[in-house]
Design an enzyme around this catalytic site. Structure first.
Site, PDB file in Angstrom:
ATOM      1  N   TYR A 138       0.820  -1.214   0.000  1.00 25.54           N
ATOM      2  CA  TYR A 138       0.000   0.000   0.000  1.00 25.54           C
ATOM      3  C   TYR A 138       0.857   1.269   0.000  1.00 25.54           C
ATOM      4  CZ  TYR A 138      -4.753  -1.759   0.790  1.00 25.54           C
ATOM      5  OH  TYR A 138      -5.989  -2.332   0.650  1.00 25.54           O
ATOM      6  N   LYS A 188       2.739 -15.415   2.416  1.00 25.53           N
ATOM      7  CA  LYS A 188       2.894 -16.100   1.124  1.00 25.53           C
ATOM      8  C   LYS A 188       4.389 -16.383   0.986  1.00 25.53           C
ATOM      9  CE  LYS A 188       1.396 -17.649  -2.874  1.00 25.53           C
ATOM     10  NZ  LYS A 188       0.505 -18.829  -3.008  1.00 25.53           N
ATOM     11  N   ASP A 220      -3.434 -17.970   0.209  1.00 23.00           N
ATOM     12  CA  ASP A 220      -4.441 -18.621  -0.648  1.00 23.00           C
ATOM     13  C   ASP A 220      -5.193 -19.697   0.127  1.00 23.00           C
ATOM     14  OD1 ASP A 220      -2.036 -20.014  -0.553  1.00 23.00           O
ATOM     15  OD2 ASP A 220      -2.100 -20.684  -2.632  1.00 23.00           O
ATOM     16  N   ASP A 244      -6.721  -6.722   3.985  1.00 27.15           N
ATOM     17  CA  ASP A 244      -7.789  -6.024   3.270  1.00 27.15           C
ATOM     18  C   ASP A 244      -8.700  -7.049   2.606  1.00 27.15           C
ATOM     19  OD1 ASP A 244      -9.200  -3.881   1.992  1.00 27.15           O
ATOM     20  OD2 ASP A 244      -8.097  -4.338   0.160  1.00 27.15           O
ATOM     21  N   ASP A 248     -12.707  -8.549   4.047  1.00 28.81           N
ATOM     22  CA  ASP A 248     -13.953  -8.509   3.267  1.00 28.81           C
ATOM     23  C   ASP A 248     -14.562  -9.907   3.185  1.00 28.81           C
ATOM     24  OD1 ASP A 248     -13.711  -5.769   2.677  1.00 28.81           O
ATOM     25  OD2 ASP A 248     -14.374  -6.077   0.606  1.00 28.81           O
TER      26      ASP A 248
HETATM   27  C1  IPM Z   1     -10.526  -0.888   3.764  1.00 27.68           C
HETATM   28  C2  IPM Z   1     -10.702  -0.260   2.405  1.00 27.68           C
HETATM   29  C3  IPM Z   1      -9.504   0.631   2.112  1.00 27.68           C
HETATM   30  C4  IPM Z   1      -8.274  -0.237   2.114  1.00 27.68           C
HETATM   31  C5  IPM Z   1      -9.610   1.450   0.798  1.00 27.68           C
HETATM   32  C6  IPM Z   1     -10.883   2.247   0.749  1.00 27.68           C
HETATM   33  C7  IPM Z   1      -8.416   2.332   0.612  1.00 27.68           C
HETATM   34  O1  IPM Z   1     -10.873  -1.241   1.436  1.00 27.68           O
HETATM   35  O2  IPM Z   1     -10.437  -0.139   4.754  1.00 27.68           O
HETATM   36  O3  IPM Z   1     -10.502  -2.120   3.840  1.00 27.68           O
HETATM   37  O4  IPM Z   1      -7.945  -0.837   1.082  1.00 27.68           O
HETATM   38  O5  IPM Z   1      -7.612  -0.300   3.147  1.00 27.68           O
HETATM   39 MG    MG Z   2     -11.045  -3.183   2.200  1.00 36.56          MG
END
Ligand code: IPM
Ligand code: MG
Length: 353
Positions: A138, A188, A220, A244, A248
């Site tokens: 990042y 990884k 993975d 990240d 999700d």
């Molecule tokens: C998160 C989001 C952010 C990230 C984006 C919006 C920059 O996806 O907080 O998970 O990738 O960290």
């Molecule tokens: Mg995110």
């Protein structure tokens, strides 16, 4: 105590408004704080030309905690990268040194059917993802898109120093101590040197935590195991990008990304608190977004920055009751339940507080 409130874009203002109502109830019960609004993301670009203006930097530097909605929207996607709303979010994390991102994925029993996975797979799920937040690909340099030998190439740098790895590992080990004492570190290392170092440093750090059971998993496989048998996990430790992605994924185990709060902390527990979901421009302004992730982020703020465990537990208890009473926003709705909007969900939480 001063709380900076950055509602942001899209559904941000609606969900933050409900979280602020919850804070106001606690104020009337004796919690002392002031709220100060500020601009971050697309709304800041519209007002000042920058996603993280100087005034906001000043505000969040002097605040004890930051409550954030969400940033971003399609109207900003064509802006130069430095002006994109997401840049504002990354910049505030970096400016405040918020390297420790805690993302709990907890399944409320009432939502077992809201997940796309079978209820028996997700029942009892309680995972804490500890994601490093200020390093990795990042922020790594060099980065860019440039011409090489007659064509464009894009490149980024995945980089971690051992000090960066060690400090987030300590956070994860300490968190594991307060839970089931099991920590799974994700890397990884079969392909990437950067994550080979990650594994080495995590193993070194483990020497200080003999009471915590440490395991390692390739990313993975971790993605696969999260949907195969998620309950095997207690605390997961990840770098910035893997965290990240996996957070999700983990959110869907709990029924909806609209349920997951997060805390981003520095080394003194100053924190930024935000739902893990985005600004959802498609449903913005329609009073349908789920405010629970943001309300639960307030609970995390009370727990981690303000050390007010009873108040934090009280909010979480109210959310549980609301779900038990059948209130559902669209993202977690099942037939037979009481469908409510953003403000209606806020009303239900307030009634239970
Ligand atoms: C998160 C989001 C952010 C990230 C984006 C919006 C920059 O996806 O907080 O998970 O990738 O960290
Ligand atoms: Mg995110």
């Amino acid at each position: 105590m001063k709380i900076a409130v950055l509602a942001g874009d899209g559904i941000g203002p609606e969900i933050v408004a409900q979280a602020v109502r919850v804070l106001e109830v606690l104020r009337s019960d004796g919690l002392k704080f002031e709220l100060e609004p500020g601009l971050l993301g697309g709304c800041a670009v519209d007002a000042t030309g920058e996603p993280f203006p100087e005034a906001t930097l000043k505000l969040v530097t002097t605040a004890d905690a930051v409550l954030l909605g969400a940033v971003g929207g399609p109207q900003y996607d064509t802006l130069p990268r430095a002006q994109r709303p997401e840049r504002g979010l990354l910049a505030i994390r970096k400016a405040l040194n918020l390297f420790a991102n805690l993302r709990p994925a907890v399944l409320y029993p009432e939502l077992a059917n809201a997940s796309t996975l079978k209820p028996e797979v997700v029942a009892g799920l309680d995972i804490l993802i500890v994601r490093e937040l200020t390093g990795d690909i990042y922020f790594g340099e060099p980065r860019g898109i440039e011409q090489r030998a007659g064509q464009r190439v894009g490149f980024n740098t995945m980089i971690y120093s051992e000090a960066e790895i060690r400090r987030i590992a300590h956070v994860a080990f300490r968190a594991a101590r307060k839970r089931s004492r099991r920590l799974c570190s994700v890397d990884k290392m079969n392909v990437l040197e950067c994550t080979q170092l990650w594994r080495e440093v995590v193993v070194e750090t483990a020497a200080e935590y003999p009471d915590v059971e440490l395991s390692h998993m390739l990313v993975d496989n971790a993605a696969m195991q999260l949907v195969r048998n998620p309950r095997q996990f207690d605390v997961m430790l990840t770098g910035n990008m893997f965290g990240d992605i996996l957070s999700d994924e983990a959110s869907m185990l709990t029924g909806s990304i609209g349920m997951l709060p997060s805390a981003s902390l520095d080394d003194k527990n100053k924190g930024l608190y935000e739902p893990i979901h985005g600004s959802a421009p498609d449903i913005a302004g329609k009073d349908v977004a789920n405010p629970l992730a943001t309300i639960l982020s307030v609970a995390m703020m009370l727990r981690y920055t303000f050390n007010q465990e009873p108040a934090a537990a009280r909010i979480e208890e109210a959310v549980k009751k609301v779900l038990g009473q059948g209130y559902r926003t669209g993202d977690i709705y099942e037939s037979g339940m009481k469908r409510v909007g953003t403000a209606g969900m806020g009303d239900a939480v307030l009634a239970n507080l």
